[in-house]
Motif scaffolding. Sequence first.
Motif, PDB file in Angstrom:
ATOM      1  N   TYR A  89      -3.412 -32.564 -12.824  1.00  0.00           N
ATOM      2  CA  TYR A  89      -3.124 -31.124 -12.724  1.00  0.00           C
ATOM      3  C   TYR A  89      -2.493 -30.540 -13.990  1.00  0.00           C
ATOM      4  O   TYR A  89      -2.955 -29.520 -14.521  1.00  0.00           O
ATOM      5  N   LEU A  90      -1.436 -31.164 -14.508  1.00  0.00           N
ATOM      6  CA  LEU A  90      -0.714 -30.594 -15.646  1.00  0.00           C
ATOM      7  C   LEU A  90      -1.279 -31.016 -17.002  1.00  0.00           C
ATOM      8  O   LEU A  90      -1.316 -30.234 -17.944  1.00  0.00           O
ATOM      9  N   SER A  93      -3.748 -29.023 -19.402  1.00  0.00           N
ATOM     10  CA  SER A  93      -3.207 -27.868 -20.123  1.00  0.00           C
ATOM     11  C   SER A  93      -2.555 -28.291 -21.433  1.00  0.00           C
ATOM     12  O   SER A  93      -2.613 -27.561 -22.425  1.00  0.00           O
ATOM     13  N   TYR A 105       4.300 -25.226 -25.085  1.00  0.00           N
ATOM     14  CA  TYR A 105       3.369 -24.733 -24.071  1.00  0.00           C
ATOM     15  C   TYR A 105       4.048 -23.673 -23.205  1.00  0.00           C
ATOM     16  O   TYR A 105       3.457 -22.633 -22.889  1.00  0.00           O
ATOM     17  N   LYS A 419       1.360 -23.079 -15.475  1.00  0.00           N
ATOM     18  CA  LYS A 419      -0.014 -23.504 -15.221  1.00  0.00           C
ATOM     19  C   LYS A 419      -0.826 -22.394 -14.557  1.00  0.00           C
ATOM     20  O   LYS A 419      -2.043 -22.299 -14.745  1.00  0.00           O
TER      21      LYS A 419
END
Length: 479
Positions: A89-90, A93, A105, A419
């Motif tokens: 999921y992370l 990115s 980020y 996100k």
Amino acid sequence: MIWDIFVILIYFIIVFYFGFHFAKNTQKEEDFYLAKKEIHWVFLMLSLVATETSSLTFLSIPSLSYKTDFRFLEIAIGYIFGRTIVALYLLPSYFSGNTISVYEYVGNRFGKSPQKTISFVFTISRLLGDGIRLYVSSLPIAFLLERMGFSVSPEILGIIALTILSIVTIIYSVFGGFRAIVFTDVLQWIIYIIGGIFALLLIYSQFGSKEFSNVIEQLQSLGKWKVFVFDYNQTGDNSYFILFAIMGGAFISIGSHGTDLMLVQRVIATKNLLSGQKILIGSGIVVFFQFLLFLCIGSLLFVFYNGKSIPPDKVFSHFIITEVPSPFLGILVAAILASAMSTLSSTINSLSLTWARDWEMDKWFSPRILSLFFGVLLFFASLIPYALVDTWEKGILEMGLTIFSYTLGPSIAVFFLAKGKKELPISGSLFSFLFLSSILTTVGVGLVWKLSFTLLVPIGFGSLLSFVSIGKLLKKVDR
């Protein structure tokens, strides 16, 4: 004793070699902090494991099974779940841009204020948490100095040990940069795994094969092999109630391996996303079996020291110093040094990185100057546990986990919000205030209700999300 010191000196010489060997490749900032992303993912995975393991695993994990059973493996199972979530999921990115610090980020999404705030919180939590790790690793060295005939107080011996350990770590961290740290981590991981296996076999040899079968039966009858805790205690500590433990382990791992720069640095230093996912998930599996190894040591020490009054947090250190013959004592002490130095060198490098990029100190100071500063600061942080350990109710491992758990929950919420595709519904400065408020809320709730560290992370996560939602509603009312 002379041979033990000789072994430790050889270890220090090897560490220095790695530091100075790679010094020539650390002139540029990307070289010093990410090694140009040229290191194979297997080495980065082992470096990640070595970094997160530290001396707390080597010395304090055995104390958990010595006191109770194998229930800490529930946390390790949660770790694997948490890393898988981060990987899927992370992590995509983080590989979508050219950031060196993962907090960049956050800055790209929410602005400089949240970026600097989370970097500052990372700095404080790392200094306090790794100060404890450095303190723990100094204990066996202090015992060794005591056996050599130094007739001074244990506190003075501990400070001498901390000084020696800090100087060596600072030198190779400052000169070698990230590349030297990674390959030294791999070497140190091999050393302390060999040390752990050797310790386990040594304890086994104390019993003999025939007596060892009786030891297994005794541990089984006492419930020392139990992994899962299904009983919920309404009035007691439920840190290891199966639901809380696995969920807490997952949240801790999401926070540490998804938002903690020191650990994420090893993941984004690889070439591509797939390699980063291998590093994360693979490290969780390796850590599980590491915990199993050191929990086995603790359970056998319970039988070995049956009837003797030894503080659980010092039982493995006591065994190493009193039972291990020379020169194998030097090898085990080197293993302890390896487990500590792998974490400390990484802390120094990552703190230098976050202040170079997130606070833009690279305009004024070189990476090596920043690393030297944080190395010295970390040494002073390691002196704090001398004033706390005697009054802390829990073991020192849980003490370290509790400190990190106060900040991990809100940090996870920051990255999950970043996100999302929507813009931040409030200003960056207000968001920073709410982030700090959620940490204080977590600390307050945890202390007032005496909650276990496995519950602190989800509470912090929910607190920040709730505060941001309330801020969003108030903004709409003002309109």
